[in-house]
Design a protein around this motif. Structure first.
Motif, PDB file in Angstrom:
ATOM      1  N   ASP A 246      -4.270  29.976 -26.870  1.00 20.17           N
ATOM      2  CA  ASP A 246      -5.156  28.806 -26.929  1.00 20.17           C
ATOM      3  C   ASP A 246      -4.924  27.901 -25.722  1.00 20.17           C
ATOM      4  O   ASP A 246      -5.867  27.321 -25.168  1.00 20.17           O
TER       5      ASP A 246
ATOM      6  N   ASN B 141      -8.288  27.324 -23.648  1.00 22.68           N
ATOM      7  CA  ASN B 141      -8.888  25.990 -23.701  1.00 22.68           C
ATOM      8  C   ASN B 141      -9.039  25.380 -22.306  1.00 22.68           C
ATOM      9  O   ASN B 141     -10.061  24.781 -21.974  1.00 22.68           O
TER      10      ASN B 141
ATOM     11  N   LYS C 115     -12.563  24.623 -20.105  1.00 22.53           N
ATOM     12  CA  LYS C 115     -12.837  23.263 -19.650  1.00 22.53           C
ATOM     13  C   LYS C 115     -12.835  23.131 -18.132  1.00 22.53           C
ATOM     14  O   LYS C 115     -13.662  22.401 -17.559  1.00 22.53           O
TER      15      LYS C 115
END
Length: 444
Positions: free
Chosen positions: A24, A28, A32
Motif C-alpha cells: 500500500d 498509494n 498520487k
C-alpha cells in the motif's frame, strides 16, 4: 534544480506504513505522484522510480556515476562488511568473479538431482489429508539444498547445529512488529539474552564460530577434494593469485546461506498458493507434467515453457524485494528531465514496475500466459535486481523453483485450507506470504 513531485508525509509515519503495509505504501504514492517521486526535507534526496527507461539509465550508466548503498546498518550486522552486497568498485568486481563459477554452467547443473532428492525426502514425511505449514516445508527444502551446495554436508553435528541456528536466527523477522528492529536503530540494544537484539547477536556469534571451524578444519586437513561452494571458493584465486581470506569467506558464506534459501522459500510458497488458487493454472501445469516421471531428465524439465511462465509470474506479482539495491549518484545527473545532485539515492521500484498496467494489463491477476505472449526487457521485469548488482544466485533459484514444484506436484495433490486471498506481509527486509499459511496434502 528541477526535482520530481515530493511527498510531505512525516518520516515516522512513512516508516510505519512501509513496515506494516509495504505494498500500500508504494501503490498509494504511485497513484498520487506518478512514476518518479521523492521526499521533501530529505538529505540526501531519496527517489523512487518506476519508469523502465529511467531505470535503464540508472542501471546501465557508467559505473563510476553510481555506487551501491547497501552497506552499513542492519544488513552489515547481519551479513558482515565483506559481503558481496556491500563491496564497491574493483573489489566488488573481483569478488563477483570469484563467486560466479559455482552458480553457472556444469556446476549449476550438478545441483538438479540434489534438489529433487531433498524435495522428496522432506515431503515424504508429510501426513496425507492433514494440513501443513507451507513456508516451513519450503524453508526446510531450500535450507537443506543451500547447506549441501555451500558446505557439501547433509548430516553430522555441525550440520544440525548450523541448520537449527539459521532457522532461529531468521525467525526474529517473521512478523512486521519484529521487523521494526531493522528500521529503528535505537531498538538495536544488546541487553544480553533477555533482549531480542542480544539474542540475535548471540546466535550470529555461534553461526560465525561454526563457519570458521569448518574453514579452519579444511585448511588444516588440506581437504579440497569436494565440489561444494566453500571448497571452490577456498581454491579460487583472483588475477593476481590472491585467495579469499577467512573473514571474506565467512561473510560470503553467511550471505549465500541466508539469501540462498530464505527468498527462494518465499517464492516457492507463493507459487504453490497461486497454482492452487487458480485451478486452470494447476490443471494446465499438471497436463505438462503428465507425460513425465521420476526418470525425466531434470535439465529438460526446467525448459518447459509453461513451468517457466508460472515461476516468472510468481516472481512478478509479488517480488520478494520491492526495490533493487539503492544506487547513490556520484556525479550530477539528469533523469527523465529532472536534475539530481551527487549523493542522491535512487530506488528502482521492482514491485511498481511489475504492476504497471501499460506493461502488465490486469496486473493483479495471476496469468502465466503473459510470459508466453511476449518478451519483457530487464527494466520491465527484474525480480532479481539489475545491472552489476543482480542476484548472483538467480539461475540456481529459478532452477530450484521448477524442480521443487515438479517433485511435489508430480506425486501429490494439494488443497488450500481457505479460499480467501493470501496477502503479503513484511518479513525482515523482504515481503513474503504469511508464516501461518497452510495447505492440505492428498496423495495422487
Amino acid at each position: 534544480m528541477t526535482l520530481p513531485p515530493t511527498i510531505s508525509t512525516p518520516q515516522t509515519l512513512r516508516l510505519f506504513k512501509l513496515i506494516f503495509y509495504p505494498l500500500d505504501y508504494l501503490e498509494n504514492y504511485y497513484q498520487k505522484y506518478g512514476e518518479i517521486f521523492t521526499f521533501s526535507k530529505s538529505d540526501p534526496l531519496f527517489v523512487y522510480i518506476s519508469n523502465p527507461q529511467g531505470i535503464k539509465e540508472i542501471l546501465t550508466t557508467d559505473k563510476s556515476n553510481f555506487k551501491s548503498a547497501a552497506g552499513g546498518g542492519f544488513l552489515a550486522t547481519l551479513l558482515g562488511d565483506n559481503s558481496l552486497l556491500f563491496l564497491q568498485g574493483e573489489r566488488h568486481q573481483r569478488e563477483r568473479r570469484l563467486l560466479t563459477p559455482p552458480f553457472h554452467g556444469e556446476r549449476l547443473k550438478s545441483y538438479a538431482n540434489l534438489i529433487y532428492s531433498i524435495s522428496e525426502e522432506v515431503t515424504e514425511k508429510l501426513a496425507v489429508n492433514k494440513a501443513f505449514n507451507v513456508r516451513e516445508i519450503m524453508q526446510e527444502i531450500t535450507l537443506k539444498v543451500i547447506l549441501k551446495a555451500v558446505f557439501g554436508i547433509t548430516e553430522g553435528e555441525r550440520y544440525e547445529e548450523l541448520q537449527n541456528l539459521l532457522k532461529s536466527w531468521l525467525s526474529f523477522f517473521d512478523s512486521p512488529a519484529n521487523a521494526m528492529i531493522i528500521f529503528f536503530p535505537f531498538l538495536q540494544k544488546d541487553w544480553g539474552k533477555w533482549s531480542p537484539w542480544g539474542r540475535f547477536l548471540q546466535i550470529k556469534s555461534k553461526i560465525k564460530q561454526l563457519i570458521y571451524s569448518e574453514i579452519q578444519e579444511r585448511r588444516q586437513q588440506e581437504n579440497y577434494a569436494g565440489t561444494d561452494i566453500l571448497t571452490l571458493l577456498m581454491l579460487a584465486k583472483d588475477e593476481e593469485g590472491n585467495q579469499m581470506s577467512d573473514q571474506e569467506l565467512q561473510d560470503e558464506l553467511i550471505t549465500l546461506l541466508i539469501a540462498g534459501h530464505e527468498t527462494t522459500a518465499s517464492s516457492l510458497t507463493w507459487a504453490l498458493y497461486w497454482i492452487h488458487y487458480c485451478p486452470e493454472v494447476e490443471e494446465k501445469l499438471r497436463s505438462h507434467f503428465s507425460n513425465l516421471d521420476e526418470f525425466t531428465d531434470l535439465l529438460q524439465l526446467i525448459k518447459l515453457p509453461y513451468l517457466d511462465a508460472v515461476c516468472k509470474e510468481t516472481l512478478r506479482i509479488y517480488p520478494v524485494v520491492l526495490t533493487t539495491f539503492l544506487r547513490i549518484s556520484q556525479t550530477p545527473l539528469e533523469i527523465m528531465g529532472y536534475q539530481f545532485k551527487p549523493g542522491t539515492l535512487f530506488a528502482p521500484a521492482i514491485y511498481l514496475v511489475h504492476h504497471r498496467e501499460d506493461i502488465y494489463p490486469n496486473s493483479k491477476q495471476f496469468r502465466p500466459e503473459r510470459f508466453l505472449e511476449r518478451q519483457f526487457s530487464p527494466y520491465e521485469y527484474f525480480p532479481f535486481g539489475g545491472g552489476s548488482r543482480r542476484c548472483i544466485g538467480m539461475e540456481l533459484a529459478k532452477m530450484e523453483m521448477k524442480i521443487v514444484l515438479f517433485a511435489i506436484l508430480s506425486k501429490y495433490r494439494l488443497k488450500l485450507c481457505s479460499s480467501r486471498p493470501l496477502k503479503p506481509v513484511r518479513r525482515g527486509l523482504t515481503v513474503a506470504p504469511p508464516s501461518n499459511f497452510k495447505m492440505i496434502l492428498d496423495k495422487n
